[in-house]
Design a protein around this motif. Structure first.
Motif, short mmCIF file in Angstrom:
data_model
loop_
_atom_site.label_atom_id
_atom_site.label_comp_id
_atom_site.label_asym_id
_atom_site.label_seq_id
_atom_site.Cartn_x
_atom_site.Cartn_y
_atom_site.Cartn_z
N SER A 72 0.91 -1.02 -0.32
CA SER A 72 0.44 0.04 -0.50
C SER A 72 0.79 1.45 0.54
CB SER A 72 -1.06 0.55 1.07
OG SER A 72 -0.08 -0.40 2.35
N ALA A 73 2.15 0.99 0.50
CA ALA A 73 2.84 2.27 0.75
C ALA A 73 3.45 2.45 -0.74
CB ALA A 73 3.98 2.07 2.32
N THR A 74 4.11 1.54 -0.54
CA THR A 74 4.33 1.87 -2.80
C THR A 74 3.75 1.83 -3.72
OG1 THR A 74 4.41 -0.50 -2.85
CG2 THR A 74 6.28 0.29 -2.23
N TRP A 75 2.43 2.07 -2.95
CA TRP A 75 1.22 2.19 -4.52
C TRP A 75 0.94 3.74 -4.79
CZ3 TRP A 75 -2.81 -2.56 -3.83
CH2 TRP A 75 -2.24 -3.20 -4.90
N SER A 76 1.17 4.23 -2.44
CA SER A 76 1.26 5.42 -2.65
C SER A 76 2.44 6.37 -3.24
CB SER A 76 0.92 5.35 -1.22
OG SER A 76 -0.57 5.03 -1.02
N ILE A 77 2.66 6.08 -2.82
CA ILE A 77 3.63 6.49 -3.81
C ILE A 77 4.62 6.36 -5.19
CG2 ILE A 77 6.51 6.05 -3.62
CD1 ILE A 77 7.07 4.99 -0.87
N ASP A 78 4.17 5.57 -6.24
CA ASP A 78 4.01 5.43 -7.42
C ASP A 78 3.12 6.09 -7.72
OD1 ASP A 78 6.02 3.61 -7.36
OD2 ASP A 78 4.80 1.55 -7.63
N ALA A 79 1.76 6.16 -6.71
CA ALA A 79 0.85 7.56 -7.63
C ALA A 79 1.74 8.68 -7.43
CB ALA A 79 -0.11 7.69 -6.33
N PHE A 80 1.72 9.10 -6.43
CA PHE A 80 2.04 10.76 -5.77
C PHE A 80 3.44 10.53 -6.53
CE2 PHE A 80 0.35 10.38 -1.39
CZ PHE A 80 -0.71 11.08 -1.22
N THR A 81 4.25 10.22 -7.20
CA THR A 81 5.62 10.75 -8.14
C THR A 81 5.05 10.87 -9.32
OG1 THR A 81 6.86 8.72 -6.46
CG2 THR A 81 7.73 9.48 -9.17
N SER B 299 3.83 16.01 -3.63
CA SER B 299 5.64 16.04 -3.44
C SER B 299 6.27 15.83 -2.79
CB SER B 299 6.53 17.47 -4.19
OG SER B 299 7.82 16.59 -4.26
N VAL B 300 5.46 16.93 -0.95
CA VAL B 300 6.07 16.20 0.31
C VAL B 300 6.01 15.50 0.38
CG1 VAL B 300 6.03 17.24 1.81
CG2 VAL B 300 6.42 18.66 0.11
N TYR B 301 4.20 14.90 0.43
CA TYR B 301 3.42 13.85 0.96
C TYR B 301 3.89 12.34 0.48
CZ TYR B 301 -1.18 11.36 2.95
OH TYR B 301 -1.03 10.24 3.38
N GLY B 302 4.21 12.41 -0.49
CA GLY B 302 4.68 11.63 -1.28
C GLY B 302 6.62 10.99 -0.60
N TRP B 303 6.75 12.07 -0.64
CA TRP B 303 8.84 11.93 0.06
C TRP B 303 8.68 11.26 1.36
CZ3 TRP B 303 10.90 14.23 3.94
CH2 TRP B 303 12.32 13.96 4.26
N THR B 304 7.28 12.12 2.27
CA THR B 304 6.95 11.84 3.96
C THR B 304 7.02 10.31 3.48
OG1 THR B 304 6.53 14.04 4.45
CG2 THR B 304 6.05 12.00 5.57
N THR B 305 5.51 9.75 2.96
CA THR B 305 5.16 8.24 3.04
C THR B 305 6.76 7.44 2.63
OG1 THR B 305 3.82 8.92 1.38
CG2 THR B 305 3.85 7.31 2.02
#
Length: 298
Positions: free
Chosen positions: A38-47, A170-176
């Motif tokens: 779930s975390a990696t999916w979130s990071i991919d989406a935010f990227t 971007s900040v949300y994705g970096w923090t995740t």
């Protein structure tokens, strides 16, 4: 929060700022506790979400770069050591992909290629975005939200909104990503007796180091609310393990890197270093205790 303040100034100060930051960190911590996937999916989406506005900025901005605007970026009293520190922060973090490598399918095959490609893409995007910003926004160093200002020049008020949303994403994705990677260091240290044992526990259902994630999130939130930063350096050479990757002249390069870090730290003021010194002092008792309780080389 600075970019959120561009859209809703009341949320960038005081209690509303603290509430927004707490909700952000709590949501990210929960996402990482639920599982790596779930975390990696979130990071991919935010990227993807943050690269689209940057691509738009580059495409629209490159033809608008003005030499006269670039000339306004001259600094009367340049502080190049501060510039080096900011550059290190901007390009740092790509190595964090190594931390959860133990949970990947084939890290020896994938990690090296992913790091090199990722760093090349990041460097290219940084270079082009920087060129557009300094070529379209006069005195860009004096603004708190340069991307918003650049898109504002190119698209008007809608550009400011788009850039502010993109920066928050971007900040949300970096923090995740940080909350995915850094707690694995805490978990590994606890497994070796260098930190309290509860931090080595793994959630029975989600199979994630939930206590390490929670502790990391709480500490990060405290530092964020204080408006400061911290760094943790862990140097280790473990016996009995074959290295997954061998770097020619590795010890020499490591010494150069440590010397560079020492020089960079020497350029900082005590107000900037005290948190790092406090963390080292707090971790020293755990390190000494682990050496006593665990025989053999570490």
């Amino acid at each position: 929060v600075l970019y959120l303040g561009e859209l809703w100034p009341e949320l960038a100060i005081g209690a509303p700022r603290a509430i927004v930051m707490t909700a952000l960190v709590a949501t990210i911590a929960l996402t990482n506790v639920v599982g790596v996937r779930s975390a990696t999916w979130s990071i991919d989406a935010f990227t993807i979400a943050k690269l689209v506005p940057l691509a738009l900025l580059i495409v629209l901005g490159l033809p608008q770069v003005d030499g006269e605007v670039i000339a306004t970026q001259a600094v009367a009293d340049p502080d190049w050591t501060q510039a080096v520190l900011v550059m290190m922060f901007a390009f740092g973090g790509f190595e964090s992909a190594l931390l959860p490598a133990g949970e990947m399918r084939d890290p020896k095959r994938d990690i090296g290629f992913a790091l090199l490609v990722g760093l090349a893409v990041i460097a290219t995007v940084y270079l082009l975005v920087q060129l557009v910003v300094i070529g379209t926004v006069a005195h860009a160093g004096e603004t708190k939200a340069p991307l918003a200002q650049a898109l504002g020049v190119l698209l008007g008020p809608p550009g400011v909104i788009l850039a502010s949303v993109a920066a928050m994403v971007s900040v949300y994705g970096w923090t995740t990503g940080a909350t995915l990677a850094q707690p694995r260091v805490i978990h590994a240290m606890a497994e070796r007796g260098e930190l309290p044992a509860p931090l080595a526990r793994v959630h029975p259902r989600f199979r994630t180091p939930h206590w390490a994630i929670v502790v990391f999130a709480v500490i990060a939130l405290g530092l964020a609310l204080a408006g400061s930063f911290a760094a943790l350096i862990v140097l280790r050479r473990r016996a009995g393990e074959a290295p997954g990757f061998h770097l020619p002249a590795g010890p020499f390069i490591a010494l150069l890197a440590m010397g560079f870090c020492a020089w960079l730290l020497s350029t900082r003021s005590f107000e900037q270093l005290w948190i790092l010194l406090a963390l080292i002092a707090a971790g020293l008792p755990f390190y000494l205790l682990s050496r006593r309780s665990t025989p053999g080389p570490r």
